[in-house]
Design a protein around this motif. Sequence first.
Motif: not given
Length: 227
Positions: A56-61, A35-42
């Motif tokens: 490994e999971v890639l989170v992208a906008p 959740e913290q990493q997704a917030a940074d990506v957004g």
Amino acid sequence: MFAVVDESSRRHRVHFSGQLPIIETDLDKWGVWVEQQAADVGRLGIALALRWDESEVLVAPGDAPTGVELVGPSIEVDVGSRIRERVSHKARQVESAPAAWLWVENHGAVDLLSPVASASLPDQLDAYRALLFDAAAATASVQGLTFSSAGRRRWPPVTPEHVVTGVNRAAVHPVPLDRARTTYHLPGVDGPVSSVMWRLVEQDSTWLDVALMKLGSPSVAKLVKTA
């Protein structure tokens, strides 16, 4: 595990791809971190690769593009069981009716995170028929089922697509303003009720313009152009 990904995707307008960690992962700790990493990506508009154990999971906008997959030990089970249980619940609600048709909306585009999202439309239709129809047909009054996406953002607009497999149909078409809707039409028999329900699907991309025309207003495209 999937609930964390689903909620973070919607809350921060991001998408996930790659490999989820093993089912024995400390889900509470993993969920807070994701959740913290997704917030940074957004917030920053950049993609981040999240490593946890050997995964490994890639989170992208933004929305997930076609072909993006998120795989893991619980994704297929979570998605399938959640949707199937929803259909079963709706079917039980109408078991005392003389006849019924179920319409289920897939809000949040859950299936975009599973491998079925990258399959061809005919293969998707067969997969959803196999997953959902028996859950609906277990209630005798149910004559069929429509399973439809909430409409994902796509620009430029998608090219409409329509497939037929026996009595089953699927369609992809653009809807105002920048959305694309995918709908699976799963009748028990191909009769008058099925025809009416499919007509609703066919008219989904045009009903708003028709309503505006009856009110003497310009089409959606013209309203947007002049706004």
